[in-house]
Write an enzyme that holds these catalytic residues in place. Sequence first.
Site, short mmCIF file in Angstrom:
data_model
loop_
_atom_site.label_atom_id
_atom_site.label_comp_id
_atom_site.label_asym_id
_atom_site.label_seq_id
_atom_site.Cartn_x
_atom_site.Cartn_y
_atom_site.Cartn_z
N TYR B 108 0.84 -1.20 0.00
CA TYR B 108 0.00 0.00 0.00
C TYR B 108 0.87 1.25 0.00
CZ TYR B 108 -4.19 -2.68 1.31
OH TYR B 108 -5.24 -3.55 1.34
N TYR B 147 -0.60 -10.28 0.38
CA TYR B 147 0.53 -9.84 1.19
C TYR B 147 0.44 -10.41 2.61
CZ TYR B 147 -2.93 -6.38 2.75
OH TYR B 147 -4.07 -5.78 3.22
N ARG B 157 -3.10 -11.90 3.58
CA ARG B 157 -4.37 -11.42 3.06
C ARG B 157 -4.56 -11.91 1.63
NH1 ARG B 157 -7.69 -7.83 4.47
NH2 ARG B 157 -9.02 -9.58 4.02
N HIS B 160 -7.48 -8.44 -2.51
CA HIS B 160 -8.76 -7.81 -2.18
C HIS B 160 -8.74 -6.33 -2.50
CE1 HIS B 160 -6.32 -7.08 1.41
NE2 HIS B 160 -7.05 -6.00 1.60
N HIS B 162 -10.71 -2.87 -1.07
CA HIS B 162 -11.60 -2.27 -0.06
C HIS B 162 -12.62 -1.38 -0.75
CE1 HIS B 162 -9.07 -3.33 3.48
NE2 HIS B 162 -8.07 -3.22 2.63
#
Lengths: 199, 242
Positions: B108, B147, B157, B160, B162
């Site tokens: 991110y 990740y 995770r 995905h 959000h």
Amino acid sequence: MVQPLNTLVETASQTGGPYVHIGCIPTFAGLGAVYPEDLGLRAIEPGAAGEAITITGEVIDGTGWAFRDALLESWQPDANGKFAGQAGADPQVNGFARFAADKDTGLWTLRTVKPGRVPTRDGRMQAPHISIWIAARGINIGLHTRIYFDDEDNSTDPLLNRIEQRPRAQTLIAKRSAPGEYRFDIHLQGAAETVFLDI
Amino acid sequence: MTDLGPLVPRRRDMHPVPYDPEYKTSVTRSPRWPLLSMESTPSEETGPRFGHSLIGPLDNNLILNWSKDGTGAIGERILMHGRVMDEFGRPVPNTLVEIWQANAGGRYRHVRDTYFAPLDPNFGGCGRTLTDDQGRYQFLTIRPGAYPWPNRANDWRPMHVHISVFGHSFGQRLITQMYFEGDPLINLCPIAATVKSRSQLDALVAPLDLSMSRPLDYLAYKFDIVLRGRRQSMFENKLEGM
């Protein structure tokens, strides 16, 4: 067998995660150039009618720590109880704001005007309040609560009067610390756990 | 305009449990007392509306909206599309949908993300759009990478995106995550597993949608979103002007 209902089920919530700021307040997250400004930067514009107020607080976890990655949203009417978009609403009141716990101190601040009173569906008058919604890592479904004010008459408010354990109603009432300034801490757990709403 | 009626109460059993020790952060951040249940009031039935003037032309194009020189983001190009509806199947038009995600390497763009997958200089990782009059939305983006994250000793995770949706009522406010069909990490993820209803977890997994994929350009994934509805009956709702 019976007839099918053919209704849908609401999509399941998931946590906003630690990087909720990237999607909701990207400038705050350091993504300066993507939008002209973050959504919900101001609950009010200059010249909004009513009493200008500042509410400050922390979001506190079960260990007593004011955590740093909470995202909050607020929604409220103008000083006369009209929501943005309704006939006669103050055009200087957006009513919606987004703000985050400070990454160093955990403190959040909301600058707005004191909201007016709004009746329930059956015509009972509610005390002035601001609706709050909280998202963060570890919060699997966003938490709804309300901010009331300790210098208003809250005695006949329908929601506050539904709280069976009377002392818990105090968790929804902001405390005036100076003219126009209030303190409102949100406790997710513990003896002072805030009343959260299924509404 | 007619009175749309109160919001349908949330079915909490169709949502994740707030407290789940397998997702460790939820242990100290989940309320212990029951929620206070009450019929919605105008405070929850109204909500902010956002206009088209807010939305820039590249806001729903994550491949280009962070690029300084028109170089696209690195990764598998995908179209993410779907409809926002209420529980009665009615479209939710003109509502704001915001997304955020990791880059193709699973990193991110955030000061607190220290994973050693590199940042992509042409990828920011957020987008937004308004649904059309049928409740439809589209984003052009890249498939995010899986990740690792600090929870149990070896948690990852799944891929995905959000998603944040407003609806027309503050009480409809929803944040969720879209997963990708076929990802084996979904069934190992303690965050996905906070949703105890299998059908509700399945509803968070977007199927590959070849009908909307563009040959020689991008794959498509379809993700429909259902928000709380508002109950209307002729016995309780007053029509305006009557």
